[in-house]
Design a protein around this motif. Structure first.
Motif, PDB file in Angstrom:
ATOM      1  N   CYS A  40       0.840  -1.193   0.000  1.00 18.03           N
ATOM      2  CA  CYS A  40       0.000   0.000   0.000  1.00 18.03           C
ATOM      3  C   CYS A  40       0.878   1.247   0.000  1.00 18.03           C
ATOM      4  N   LEU A  41       0.535   2.183  -0.878  1.00 20.16           N
ATOM      5  CA  LEU A  41       1.251   3.445  -0.984  1.00 20.16           C
ATOM      6  C   LEU A  41       0.286   4.581  -0.711  1.00 20.16           C
ATOM      7  N   TYR A  42       0.740   5.554   0.078  1.00 20.14           N
ATOM      8  CA  TYR A  42      -0.114   6.646   0.531  1.00 20.14           C
ATOM      9  C   TYR A  42       0.470   7.988   0.115  1.00 20.14           C
ATOM     10  N   ARG A  43      -0.412   8.955  -0.124  1.00 19.68           N
ATOM     11  CA  ARG A  43      -0.030  10.297  -0.521  1.00 19.68           C
ATOM     12  C   ARG A  43       0.145  11.218   0.681  1.00 19.68           C
ATOM     13  N   SER A  44      -0.151  10.739   1.876  1.00 19.84           N
ATOM     14  CA  SER A  44      -0.051  11.539   3.100  1.00 19.84           C
ATOM     15  C   SER A  44       0.718  10.771   4.166  1.00 19.84           C
ATOM     16  N   THR A  45       1.142  11.483   5.194  1.00 23.75           N
ATOM     17  CA  THR A  45       1.813  10.840   6.319  1.00 23.75           C
ATOM     18  C   THR A  45       0.821   9.987   7.103  1.00 23.75           C
ATOM     19  N   LEU A  46       1.351   9.157   7.976  1.00 22.27           N
ATOM     20  CA  LEU A  46       0.558   8.356   8.919  1.00 22.27           C
ATOM     21  C   LEU A  46      -0.431   7.422   8.221  1.00 22.27           C
ATOM     22  N   TYR A  47      -0.064   6.932   7.032  1.00 28.73           N
ATOM     23  CA  TYR A  47      -0.868   5.952   6.306  1.00 28.73           C
ATOM     24  C   TYR A  47      -2.273   6.466   5.972  1.00 28.73           C
ATOM     25  N   ARG A  48      -2.338   7.732   5.537  1.00 28.97           N
ATOM     26  CA  ARG A  48      -3.609   8.325   5.113  1.00 28.97           C
ATOM     27  C   ARG A  48      -3.574   8.571   3.609  1.00 28.97           C
ATOM     28  N   THR A  49      -4.721   8.626   2.991  1.00 27.28           N
ATOM     29  CA  THR A  49      -4.889   8.897   1.564  1.00 27.28           C
ATOM     30  C   THR A  49      -4.196   7.821   0.724  1.00 27.28           C
ATOM     31  N   MET A  50      -4.659   6.593   0.883  1.00 26.17           N
ATOM     32  CA  MET A  50      -4.116   5.481   0.096  1.00 26.17           C
ATOM     33  C   MET A  50      -4.451   5.707  -1.375  1.00 26.17           C
ATOM     34  N   GLU A  51      -3.427   5.694  -2.209  1.00 27.51           N
ATOM     35  CA  GLU A  51      -3.613   5.884  -3.644  1.00 27.51           C
ATOM     36  C   GLU A  51      -3.354   4.600  -4.433  1.00 27.51           C
ATOM     37  N   PHE A  52      -2.680   3.638  -3.823  1.00 26.08           N
ATOM     38  CA  PHE A  52      -2.305   2.426  -4.549  1.00 26.08           C
ATOM     39  C   PHE A  52      -2.268   1.251  -3.592  1.00 26.08           C
ATOM     40  N   SER A  53      -2.787   0.121  -4.046  1.00 22.39           N
ATOM     41  CA  SER A  53      -2.737  -1.116  -3.278  1.00 22.39           C
ATOM     42  C   SER A  53      -2.715  -2.280  -4.262  1.00 22.39           C
ATOM     43  N   THR A  54      -1.842  -3.254  -4.013  1.00 21.39           N
ATOM     44  CA  THR A  54      -1.790  -4.428  -4.878  1.00 21.39           C
ATOM     45  C   THR A  54      -1.388  -5.660  -4.075  1.00 21.39           C
ATOM     46  N   GLY A  55      -1.812  -6.787  -4.550  1.00 20.87           N
ATOM     47  CA  GLY A  55      -1.391  -8.064  -3.988  1.00 20.87           C
ATOM     48  C   GLY A  55      -0.508  -8.832  -4.958  1.00 20.87           C
ATOM     49  N   SER A  56      -0.220  -8.233  -6.117  1.00 17.24           N
ATOM     50  CA  SER A  56       0.602  -8.895  -7.125  1.00 17.24           C
ATOM     51  C   SER A  56       2.057  -8.967  -6.667  1.00 17.24           C
ATOM     52  N   VAL A  57       2.694 -10.112  -6.883  1.00 20.44           N
ATOM     53  CA  VAL A  57       4.078 -10.299  -6.444  1.00 20.44           C
ATOM     54  C   VAL A  57       5.080 -10.226  -7.596  1.00 20.44           C
ATOM     55  N   SER A  58       4.614  -9.898  -8.812  1.00 14.91           N
ATOM     56  CA  SER A  58       5.536  -9.767  -9.941  1.00 14.91           C
ATOM     57  C   SER A  58       4.895  -8.931 -11.046  1.00 14.91           C
ATOM     58  N   HIS A  59       4.876  -7.626 -10.836  1.00 13.88           N
ATOM     59  CA  HIS A  59       4.294  -6.712 -11.823  1.00 13.88           C
ATOM     60  C   HIS A  59       4.820  -5.306 -11.569  1.00 13.88           C
ATOM     61  N   ASP A  65      -0.123   7.347 -12.706  1.00  9.31           N
ATOM     62  CA  ASP A  65      -1.506   6.888 -12.879  1.00  9.31           C
ATOM     63  C   ASP A  65      -2.248   6.815 -11.546  1.00  9.31           C
ATOM     64  N   TYR A  66      -1.512   6.831 -10.451  1.00 11.25           N
ATOM     65  CA  TYR A  66      -2.098   6.721  -9.105  1.00 11.25           C
ATOM     66  C   TYR A  66      -1.837   7.976  -8.273  1.00 11.25           C
ATOM     67  N   ASN A  67      -1.569   9.097  -8.923  1.00  7.14           N
ATOM     68  CA  ASN A  67      -1.295  10.371  -8.234  1.00  7.14           C
ATOM     69  C   ASN A  67      -0.090  10.277  -7.312  1.00  7.14           C
ATOM     70  N   LEU A  68       0.875   9.451  -7.655  1.00  5.86           N
ATOM     71  CA  LEU A  68       2.060   9.266  -6.817  1.00  5.86           C
ATOM     72  C   LEU A  68       3.356   9.527  -7.572  1.00  5.86           C
ATOM     73  N   GLY A  69       3.252  10.061  -8.742  1.00  8.77           N
ATOM     74  CA  GLY A  69       4.441  10.262  -9.558  1.00  8.77           C
ATOM     75  C   GLY A  69       5.329  11.372  -9.051  1.00  8.77           C
ATOM     76  N   PRO A  70       6.350  11.691  -9.837  1.00  3.07           N
ATOM     77  CA  PRO A  70       7.295  12.726  -9.426  1.00  3.07           C
ATOM     78  C   PRO A  70       6.605  14.076  -9.270  1.00  3.07           C
ATOM     79  N   HIS A  71       7.273  14.950  -8.536  1.00  2.67           N
ATOM     80  CA  HIS A  71       6.722  16.295  -8.356  1.00  2.67           C
ATOM     81  C   HIS A  71       6.337  16.864  -9.695  1.00  2.67           C
ATOM     82  N   PRO A  72       5.246  17.598  -9.824  1.00  2.00           N
ATOM     83  CA  PRO A  72       4.541  18.341  -8.797  1.00  2.00           C
ATOM     84  C   PRO A  72       3.560  17.522  -7.972  1.00  2.00           C
TER      85      PRO A  72
END
Length: 140
Positions: A40-59, A65-72
């Motif tokens: 799980c990847l979050y856009r905020s501190t303290l595990y808030r605003t989850m933007e991405f979650s996966t259970g895939s082990v090889s992808h 695409d998940y609002n987590l790219g480089p700045h801005p």
């Protein structure tokens, strides 16, 4: 009791009950849980605003695409890796498909705040789980 005392007692009781309710209110920004078999990847501190979650082990996935790219965008600000495999953060050069691994998130690791100048979490363009590589999974 006279009417004034009854009103005073009623107002005091209401003030105590309202004040107690405010003190007992849940926090406004509770963390978002991450399942035991997920990354799980979050856009905020303290595990808030989850933007991405996966259970895939090889992808691999393209982080913008998940609002987590480089700045801005804000980048990855907190994460949990509950997978049994590592997750690798990549910088990908779009023009010639060269890619550079910037950091690895180990199985079972987590961070509630990645900020503080960590280039990989601020500027990665892709994330891959297991031994997957971005040039095999992401179409630009």
């Amino acid at each position: 009791m006279n009417l004034r005392r009854k009103i005073a007692v009623l107002v005091s009781a209401l003030a105590l009950s309202v004040g107690g309710g405010v003190l007992a209110a849940p926090p406004a920004a509770a963390d978002e849980p991450c399942a035991s078999n997920k990354l799980c990847l979050y856009r905020s501190t303290l595990y808030r605003t989850m933007e991405f979650s996966t259970g895939s082990v090889s992808h691999c996935w393209w982080l913008p695409d998940y609002n987590l790219g480089p700045h801005p965008w804000s980048g990855i600000v907190s994460y949990r890796n509950n997978l049994s495999v590592k997750a690798t953060l990549w910088w990908v050069y779009q023009d010639d498909w060269n890619a550079t691994a910037l950091a690895t998130i180990s199985p079972g690791s987590h961070s509630s705040d990645t900020q503080g100048g960590h280039f990989a979490f601020d500027y990665s363009k892709a994330i891959c789980t297991g031994d997957a590589k971005p040039w095999n999974h992401i179409a630009l």
